[in-house]
Design a protein around this motif. Structure first.
Motif, PDB file in Angstrom:
ATOM      1  N   ILE A  78      -4.149   3.957  12.129  1.00 35.26           N
ATOM      2  CA  ILE A  78      -4.774   2.933  11.288  1.00 35.26           C
ATOM      3  C   ILE A  78      -4.472   3.196   9.825  1.00 35.26           C
ATOM      4  O   ILE A  78      -4.712   4.295   9.315  1.00 35.26           O
ATOM      5  N   VAL A  79      -3.946   2.185   9.146  1.00 33.06           N
ATOM      6  CA  VAL A  79      -3.823   2.206   7.692  1.00 33.06           C
ATOM      7  C   VAL A  79      -4.864   1.229   7.162  1.00 33.06           C
ATOM      8  O   VAL A  79      -4.812   0.032   7.458  1.00 33.06           O
ATOM      9  N   LEU A  80      -5.819   1.750   6.412  1.00 34.43           N
ATOM     10  CA  LEU A  80      -6.921   0.927   5.918  1.00 34.43           C
ATOM     11  C   LEU A  80      -6.564   0.359   4.554  1.00 34.43           C
ATOM     12  O   LEU A  80      -6.162   1.084   3.651  1.00 34.43           O
ATOM     13  N   LEU A  81      -6.723  -0.952   4.442  1.00 34.96           N
ATOM     14  CA  LEU A  81      -6.399  -1.664   3.209  1.00 34.96           C
ATOM     15  C   LEU A  81      -7.641  -2.435   2.774  1.00 34.96           C
ATOM     16  O   LEU A  81      -7.957  -3.480   3.353  1.00 34.96           O
ATOM     17  N   PRO A  82      -8.408  -1.924   1.791  1.00 40.75           N
ATOM     18  CA  PRO A  82      -9.586  -2.668   1.336  1.00 40.75           C
ATOM     19  C   PRO A  82      -9.193  -4.048   0.833  1.00 40.75           C
ATOM     20  O   PRO A  82      -8.186  -4.209   0.147  1.00 40.75           O
ATOM     21  N   THR A  83      -9.991  -5.052   1.185  1.00 40.97           N
ATOM     22  CA  THR A  83      -9.669  -6.409   0.758  1.00 40.97           C
ATOM     23  C   THR A  83      -9.922  -6.565  -0.734  1.00 40.97           C
ATOM     24  O   THR A  83     -10.753  -5.876  -1.322  1.00 40.97           O
ATOM     25  N   SER A  84      -9.197  -7.512  -1.323  1.00 44.26           N
ATOM     26  CA  SER A  84      -9.337  -7.770  -2.752  1.00 44.26           C
ATOM     27  C   SER A  84     -10.701  -8.376  -3.052  1.00 44.26           C
ATOM     28  O   SER A  84     -11.224  -9.165  -2.267  1.00 44.26           O
ATOM     29  N   HIS A  85     -11.290  -7.997  -4.182  1.00 49.63           N
ATOM     30  CA  HIS A  85     -12.570  -8.553  -4.597  1.00 49.63           C
ATOM     31  C   HIS A  85     -12.410  -9.866  -5.351  1.00 49.63           C
ATOM     32  O   HIS A  85     -13.393 -10.542  -5.634  1.00 49.63           O
ATOM     33  N   VAL A  86     -11.190 -10.199  -5.716  1.00 46.30           N
ATOM     34  CA  VAL A  86     -10.916 -11.444  -6.441  1.00 46.30           C
ATOM     35  C   VAL A  86      -9.755 -12.140  -5.747  1.00 46.30           C
ATOM     36  O   VAL A  86      -8.983 -11.509  -5.030  1.00 46.30           O
ATOM     37  N   PRO A  87      -9.624 -13.462  -5.909  1.00 46.95           N
ATOM     38  CA  PRO A  87      -8.496 -14.159  -5.290  1.00 46.95           C
ATOM     39  C   PRO A  87      -7.163 -13.569  -5.753  1.00 46.95           C
ATOM     40  O   PRO A  87      -6.930 -13.400  -6.945  1.00 46.95           O
ATOM     41  N   ALA A  88      -6.318 -13.224  -4.788  1.00 46.69           N
ATOM     42  CA  ALA A  88      -5.010 -12.663  -5.117  1.00 46.69           C
ATOM     43  C   ALA A  88      -4.028 -13.795  -5.391  1.00 46.69           C
ATOM     44  O   ALA A  88      -3.958 -14.760  -4.629  1.00 46.69           O
TER      45      ALA A  88
END
Length: 340
Positions: A78-88
Protein backbone atom coordinates in the motif's frame (compact mmCIF):
# COMPACT_ATOMS: atom_id res chain seq x y z
CA UNK A 1 -23.75 -15.87 -5.79
CA UNK A 2 -26.72 -16.36 -3.44
CA UNK A 3 -26.48 -17.46 0.15
CA UNK A 4 -26.98 -21.18 0.83
CA UNK A 5 -28.84 -22.92 3.70
CA UNK A 6 -27.07 -25.03 6.35
CA UNK A 7 -28.71 -28.06 8.06
CA UNK A 8 -30.28 -25.78 10.67
CA UNK A 9 -32.17 -23.91 7.95
CA UNK A 10 -30.20 -20.72 8.43
CA UNK A 11 -28.72 -18.95 5.49
CA UNK A 12 -24.91 -18.79 5.41
CA UNK A 13 -22.64 -16.57 3.42
CA UNK A 14 -20.90 -18.24 0.46
CA UNK A 15 -17.32 -19.31 1.15
CA UNK A 16 -14.83 -17.24 -0.88
CA UNK A 17 -12.78 -19.27 -3.36
CA UNK A 18 -9.21 -20.03 -2.30
CA UNK A 19 -5.95 -20.42 -4.16
CA UNK A 20 -6.35 -24.19 -3.65
CA UNK A 21 -9.62 -24.03 -5.64
CA UNK A 22 -7.84 -22.16 -8.44
CA UNK A 23 -5.00 -24.70 -8.40
CA UNK A 24 -7.42 -27.66 -8.71
CA UNK A 25 -9.34 -26.05 -11.58
CA UNK A 26 -6.15 -25.08 -13.43
CA UNK A 27 -4.39 -28.36 -12.74
CA UNK A 28 -1.34 -26.74 -11.14
CA UNK A 29 0.18 -26.35 -7.68
CA UNK A 30 -0.80 -23.61 -5.22
CA UNK A 31 2.73 -22.27 -5.52
CA UNK A 32 2.24 -21.82 -9.26
CA UNK A 33 -1.02 -19.95 -8.62
CA UNK A 34 0.81 -17.65 -6.20
CA UNK A 35 3.65 -17.01 -8.65
CA UNK A 36 1.27 -16.19 -11.50
CA UNK A 37 -1.18 -13.99 -9.62
CA UNK A 38 1.59 -12.12 -7.81
CA UNK A 39 3.46 -11.52 -11.08
CA UNK A 40 6.62 -13.19 -9.79
CA UNK A 41 9.12 -12.56 -12.59
CA UNK A 42 11.94 -14.56 -11.00
CA UNK A 43 10.06 -17.85 -11.59
CA UNK A 44 9.80 -19.12 -15.15
CA UNK A 45 6.27 -20.23 -15.95
CA UNK A 46 5.04 -20.84 -19.47
CA UNK A 47 2.51 -18.45 -20.96
CA UNK A 48 -0.14 -21.21 -21.49
CA UNK A 49 0.10 -22.09 -17.78
CA UNK A 50 -0.16 -18.43 -16.76
CA UNK A 51 -3.21 -18.04 -18.98
CA UNK A 52 -4.82 -21.19 -17.52
CA UNK A 53 -4.32 -19.92 -13.96
CA UNK A 54 -5.73 -16.49 -14.76
CA UNK A 55 -8.76 -18.01 -16.50
CA UNK A 56 -9.41 -20.30 -13.52
CA UNK A 57 -9.15 -17.39 -11.10
CA UNK A 58 -11.56 -15.34 -13.21
CA UNK A 59 -14.05 -18.21 -13.50
CA UNK A 60 -14.08 -18.72 -9.72
CA UNK A 61 -14.02 -15.03 -8.91
CA UNK A 62 -10.83 -15.47 -6.89
CA UNK A 63 -8.71 -12.52 -5.82
CA UNK A 64 -5.59 -12.79 -3.63
CA UNK A 65 -5.99 -11.93 0.05
CA UNK A 66 -4.06 -8.73 0.67
CA UNK A 67 -3.51 -9.41 4.38
CA UNK A 68 -2.18 -12.91 3.76
CA UNK A 69 0.09 -11.62 1.04
CA UNK A 70 1.41 -8.95 3.40
CA UNK A 71 2.16 -11.53 6.09
CA UNK A 72 4.21 -13.58 3.65
CA UNK A 73 6.10 -10.56 2.35
CA UNK A 74 6.57 -8.91 5.75
CA UNK A 75 4.97 -5.66 4.53
CA UNK A 76 2.01 -4.41 2.51
CA UNK A 77 2.12 -3.00 -1.01
CA UNK A 78 0.00 0.00 0.00
CA UNK A 79 1.19 3.47 -0.94
CA UNK A 80 -0.87 5.97 1.02
CA UNK A 81 -1.64 9.27 -0.67
CA UNK A 82 -3.51 11.79 1.52
CA UNK A 83 -6.22 13.54 -0.47
CA UNK A 84 -5.88 17.21 -1.26
CA UNK A 85 -7.62 19.64 1.10
CA UNK A 86 -8.29 22.07 -1.76
CA UNK A 87 -9.43 21.52 -5.36
CA UNK A 88 -6.44 20.40 -7.41
CA UNK A 89 -5.93 22.26 -10.67
CA UNK A 90 -5.35 20.51 -14.01
CA UNK A 91 -1.56 20.59 -13.60
CA UNK A 92 -1.57 18.74 -10.28
CA UNK A 93 -4.45 16.45 -11.29
CA UNK A 94 -2.49 15.24 -14.32
CA UNK A 95 0.60 14.72 -12.18
CA UNK A 96 -1.31 12.73 -9.53
CA UNK A 97 -3.06 10.58 -12.13
CA UNK A 98 0.25 9.79 -13.80
CA UNK A 99 1.78 8.92 -10.41
CA UNK A 100 -1.03 6.53 -9.51
CA UNK A 101 -0.89 4.74 -12.86
CA UNK A 102 2.89 4.35 -12.57
CA UNK A 103 2.66 2.97 -9.03
CA UNK A 104 -0.01 0.49 -10.13
CA UNK A 105 2.27 -0.75 -12.92
CA UNK A 106 4.90 -1.39 -10.23
CA UNK A 107 2.34 -3.56 -8.39
CA UNK A 108 1.55 -1.10 -5.60
CA UNK A 109 -1.95 -0.38 -4.33
CA UNK A 110 -2.58 3.35 -4.03
CA UNK A 111 -4.92 4.28 -1.19
CA UNK A 112 -6.17 7.86 -1.06
CA UNK A 113 -6.90 8.87 2.52
CA UNK A 114 -9.24 11.72 3.43
CA UNK A 115 -7.33 13.58 6.14
CA UNK A 116 -9.33 16.83 6.17
CA UNK A 117 -9.52 18.26 9.68
CA UNK A 118 -6.72 16.09 11.07
CA UNK A 119 -3.53 17.45 12.57
CA UNK A 120 -0.14 15.88 12.07
CA UNK A 121 -0.32 13.51 15.06
CA UNK A 122 -3.90 12.40 14.34
CA UNK A 123 -3.24 11.94 10.63
CA UNK A 124 -0.09 9.86 11.05
CA UNK A 125 -1.76 7.57 13.59
CA UNK A 126 -4.68 7.05 11.20
CA UNK A 127 -2.34 6.39 8.27
CA UNK A 128 -0.20 4.02 10.34
CA UNK A 129 -3.24 1.82 11.07
CA UNK A 130 -3.26 0.79 7.40
CA UNK A 131 0.41 -0.28 7.61
CA UNK A 132 1.41 1.39 4.32
CA UNK A 133 4.78 0.52 2.86
CA UNK A 134 5.11 4.15 1.71
CA UNK A 135 3.43 7.49 2.35
CA UNK A 136 3.55 10.41 -0.10
CA UNK A 137 2.51 13.60 1.69
CA UNK A 138 1.83 16.62 -0.53
CA UNK A 139 2.53 18.97 2.36
CA UNK A 140 -0.99 20.02 3.35
CA UNK A 141 -0.53 18.35 6.72
CA UNK A 142 2.62 19.53 8.47
CA UNK A 143 4.60 16.48 9.55
CA UNK A 144 7.14 16.47 12.37
CA UNK A 145 10.16 14.16 12.78
CA UNK A 146 8.10 12.31 15.43
CA UNK A 147 5.29 11.78 12.89
CA UNK A 148 7.77 10.32 10.42
CA UNK A 149 9.13 8.03 13.15
CA UNK A 150 5.59 6.83 13.94
CA UNK A 151 5.05 5.85 10.31
CA UNK A 152 8.44 4.12 10.14
CA UNK A 153 7.67 2.07 13.28
CA UNK A 154 4.37 1.02 11.68
CA UNK A 155 6.27 -0.43 8.71
CA UNK A 156 6.51 2.46 6.25
CA UNK A 157 9.78 1.99 4.44
CA UNK A 158 9.48 5.32 2.67
CA UNK A 159 7.93 8.58 3.85
CA UNK A 160 8.13 11.09 1.03
CA UNK A 161 7.12 14.71 1.50
CA UNK A 162 6.44 17.19 -1.29
CA UNK A 163 6.25 20.79 -0.15
CA UNK A 164 8.15 24.00 0.52
CA UNK A 165 10.11 22.58 3.48
CA UNK A 166 12.10 19.43 4.22
CA UNK A 167 11.05 17.20 7.12
CA UNK A 168 13.87 15.47 9.05
CA UNK A 169 13.69 11.71 8.63
CA UNK A 170 11.68 11.84 5.42
CA UNK A 171 12.72 11.79 1.81
CA UNK A 172 12.11 15.45 1.01
CA UNK A 173 11.10 16.66 -2.45
CA UNK A 174 11.23 20.41 -1.92
CA UNK A 175 9.00 22.52 -4.18
CA UNK A 176 10.08 26.14 -3.91
CA UNK A 177 6.87 28.04 -4.56
CA UNK A 178 8.70 31.35 -3.97
CA UNK A 179 10.39 30.86 -7.34
CA UNK A 180 6.99 31.03 -9.05
CA UNK A 181 6.21 34.43 -7.54
CA UNK A 182 9.72 35.73 -8.23
CA UNK A 183 9.54 34.73 -11.91
CA UNK A 184 6.16 36.43 -12.32
CA UNK A 185 7.22 39.68 -10.63
CA UNK A 186 10.57 39.80 -12.47
CA UNK A 187 8.72 39.42 -15.78
CA UNK A 188 6.47 42.38 -14.92
CA UNK A 189 9.37 44.56 -13.73
CA UNK A 190 11.25 43.85 -16.97
CA UNK A 191 8.26 45.31 -18.82
CA UNK A 192 8.31 48.50 -16.77
CA UNK A 193 5.52 47.49 -14.39
CA UNK A 194 6.61 48.13 -10.80
CA UNK A 195 3.34 48.64 -8.88
CA UNK A 196 2.30 45.01 -8.67
CA UNK A 197 -0.71 43.49 -6.98
CA UNK A 198 -0.41 39.83 -5.94
CA UNK A 199 -3.66 37.92 -5.57
CA UNK A 200 -3.81 35.95 -2.31
CA UNK A 201 -6.67 33.42 -2.46
CA UNK A 202 -9.15 33.56 0.41
CA UNK A 203 -9.82 29.83 0.11
CA UNK A 204 -8.44 27.95 3.16
CA UNK A 205 -5.53 25.61 2.51
CA UNK A 206 -4.00 27.54 -0.39
CA UNK A 207 -1.71 29.55 1.89
CA UNK A 208 0.80 26.69 1.59
CA UNK A 209 1.34 27.91 -1.98
CA UNK A 210 0.19 31.53 -1.90
CA UNK A 211 2.35 32.72 1.01
CA UNK A 212 5.69 31.72 -0.55
CA UNK A 213 4.56 32.98 -3.98
CA UNK A 214 3.81 36.36 -2.41
CA UNK A 215 7.18 36.34 -0.64
CA UNK A 216 8.92 35.48 -3.91
CA UNK A 217 7.30 38.45 -5.66
CA UNK A 218 8.26 40.75 -2.79
CA UNK A 219 11.92 39.68 -3.12
CA UNK A 220 12.29 41.03 -6.67
CA UNK A 221 14.26 44.31 -6.87
CA UNK A 222 12.14 47.14 -8.23
CA UNK A 223 8.81 45.47 -7.41
CA UNK A 224 6.46 47.38 -5.10
CA UNK A 225 4.07 44.63 -4.11
CA UNK A 226 0.61 44.84 -2.57
CA UNK A 227 -1.25 41.68 -1.45
CA UNK A 228 -4.80 41.44 -2.84
CA UNK A 229 -7.09 38.97 -1.03
CA UNK A 230 -9.62 37.51 -3.48
CA UNK A 231 -11.95 34.52 -3.42
CA UNK A 232 -12.46 32.34 -6.47
CA UNK A 233 -15.89 33.81 -7.27
CA UNK A 234 -17.17 36.28 -9.84
CA UNK A 235 -18.44 38.51 -7.05
CA UNK A 236 -15.04 38.76 -5.34
CA UNK A 237 -13.23 39.41 -8.62
CA UNK A 238 -15.76 42.09 -9.59
CA UNK A 239 -15.39 43.80 -6.20
CA UNK A 240 -11.60 43.91 -6.60
CA UNK A 241 -11.88 45.22 -10.17
CA UNK A 242 -14.34 47.95 -9.04
CA UNK A 243 -11.76 49.48 -6.71
CA UNK A 244 -8.77 48.98 -8.99
CA UNK A 245 -8.46 52.66 -9.83
CA UNK A 246 -7.96 53.53 -6.16
CA UNK A 247 -5.22 50.93 -5.72
CA UNK A 248 -2.73 52.66 -8.02
CA UNK A 249 -1.44 49.39 -9.47
CA UNK A 250 -0.28 48.81 -13.05
CA UNK A 251 0.13 45.01 -12.95
CA UNK A 252 -1.08 41.90 -11.16
CA UNK A 253 0.28 38.42 -10.52
CA UNK A 254 -2.96 36.58 -9.96
CA UNK A 255 -1.66 33.49 -8.07
CA UNK A 256 -2.42 31.06 -10.92
CA UNK A 257 -4.08 30.98 -14.34
CA UNK A 258 -7.55 30.26 -12.97
CA UNK A 259 -7.56 33.29 -10.68
CA UNK A 260 -5.91 35.33 -13.45
CA UNK A 261 -8.63 34.49 -15.97
CA UNK A 262 -11.36 35.28 -13.45
CA UNK A 263 -9.81 38.64 -12.52
CA UNK A 264 -8.92 39.56 -16.10
CA UNK A 265 -12.54 39.24 -17.20
CA UNK A 266 -13.67 41.34 -14.22
CA UNK A 267 -11.11 44.03 -15.04
CA UNK A 268 -12.26 44.12 -18.66
CA UNK A 269 -15.91 44.34 -17.55
CA UNK A 270 -14.89 47.32 -15.39
CA UNK A 271 -13.56 49.07 -18.52
CA UNK A 272 -9.83 48.52 -17.98
CA UNK A 273 -7.55 47.73 -20.92
CA UNK A 274 -5.23 44.72 -20.73
CA UNK A 275 -2.30 45.17 -20.90
CA UNK A 276 -2.65 48.92 -21.49
CA UNK A 277 -4.01 49.76 -18.03
CA UNK A 278 -3.14 46.54 -16.22
CA UNK A 279 -0.65 43.81 -17.13
CA UNK A 280 -1.83 40.37 -15.95
CA UNK A 281 0.20 37.19 -15.41
CA UNK A 282 -0.84 33.84 -13.95
CA UNK A 283 0.88 30.50 -13.35
CA UNK A 284 0.46 26.85 -14.46
CA UNK A 285 0.28 27.46 -18.25
CA UNK A 286 -3.26 26.14 -18.72
CA UNK A 287 -4.57 25.66 -22.25
CA UNK A 288 -7.52 27.99 -21.59
CA UNK A 289 -5.11 30.85 -20.96
CA UNK A 290 -3.83 30.54 -24.52
CA UNK A 291 -7.38 30.68 -25.87
CA UNK A 292 -8.22 33.98 -24.15
CA UNK A 293 -7.98 37.35 -25.86
CA UNK A 294 -5.58 38.78 -25.00
CA UNK A 295 -3.62 35.57 -24.49
CA UNK A 296 -2.61 35.15 -20.87
CA UNK A 297 1.05 35.44 -19.86
CA UNK A 298 1.95 32.78 -17.31
CA UNK A 299 4.65 31.03 -15.33
CA UNK A 300 5.10 27.47 -16.52
CA UNK A 301 5.78 25.07 -13.67
CA UNK A 302 7.72 21.93 -14.50
CA UNK A 303 6.66 19.24 -12.05
CA UNK A 304 8.51 15.92 -11.98
CA UNK A 305 6.99 13.14 -14.05
CA UNK A 306 4.68 10.84 -12.08
CA UNK A 307 6.60 7.86 -13.44
CA UNK A 308 9.85 9.30 -12.07
CA UNK A 309 8.33 9.74 -8.60
CA UNK A 310 6.86 6.23 -8.69
CA UNK A 311 10.33 4.90 -9.46
CA UNK A 312 11.73 6.90 -6.55
CA UNK A 313 9.10 5.40 -4.22
CA UNK A 314 9.96 1.90 -5.41
CA UNK A 315 13.69 2.49 -4.93
CA UNK A 316 13.11 3.84 -1.41
CA UNK A 317 10.92 0.84 -0.53
CA UNK A 318 13.59 -1.56 -1.75
CA UNK A 319 16.38 0.34 0.05
CA UNK A 320 15.10 2.31 3.07
CA UNK A 321 18.57 3.74 3.64
CA UNK A 322 17.70 6.24 0.90
CA UNK A 323 15.41 8.03 3.38
CA UNK A 324 16.68 11.45 4.36
CA UNK A 325 17.83 12.56 0.93
CA UNK A 326 16.61 15.96 -0.28
CA UNK A 327 15.88 16.84 -3.88
CA UNK A 328 14.83 20.27 -5.11
CA UNK A 329 11.99 20.22 -7.62
CA UNK A 330 9.73 22.60 -9.49
CA UNK A 331 11.54 24.62 -12.11
CA UNK A 332 9.61 27.75 -13.16
CA UNK A 333 9.90 29.95 -16.25
CA UNK A 334 7.84 32.99 -17.30
CA UNK A 335 6.08 32.74 -20.67
CA UNK A 336 5.31 36.21 -22.10
CA UNK A 337 2.05 36.56 -24.05
CA UNK A 338 -0.33 39.36 -24.93
CA UNK A 339 -1.65 40.14 -21.43
CA UNK A 340 1.68 41.70 -20.33
Amino acid sequence: MSDSENPTGRRTRPTPPTSADVARLAGVSRATVSYVLNNAEAVRISEPTRRRVREAAEELGYVPHAAARSLRAGHTRIVLLPTSHVPAGPLYSHFLNELQWALRRLDYTVVQYGSLGLGGDEATRAWAELRPVAVISLGEITLSPQNVATLRRAGARAVITMGPRAVPGAHALVMDQAEVGARAAAHLVERGRHRIGVVVPREPGLELFSAPRLAGAESVPGARVRPLPMAYTEESAAALAARWGALGLDAVFAYNDEYAMLLMRALQDAGLRIPGDVAVIGADDLLLGRLLRPRLSTVRIELPAGEWLAGLVDAAVRDPSEIGERRDLLAAVALPRDST
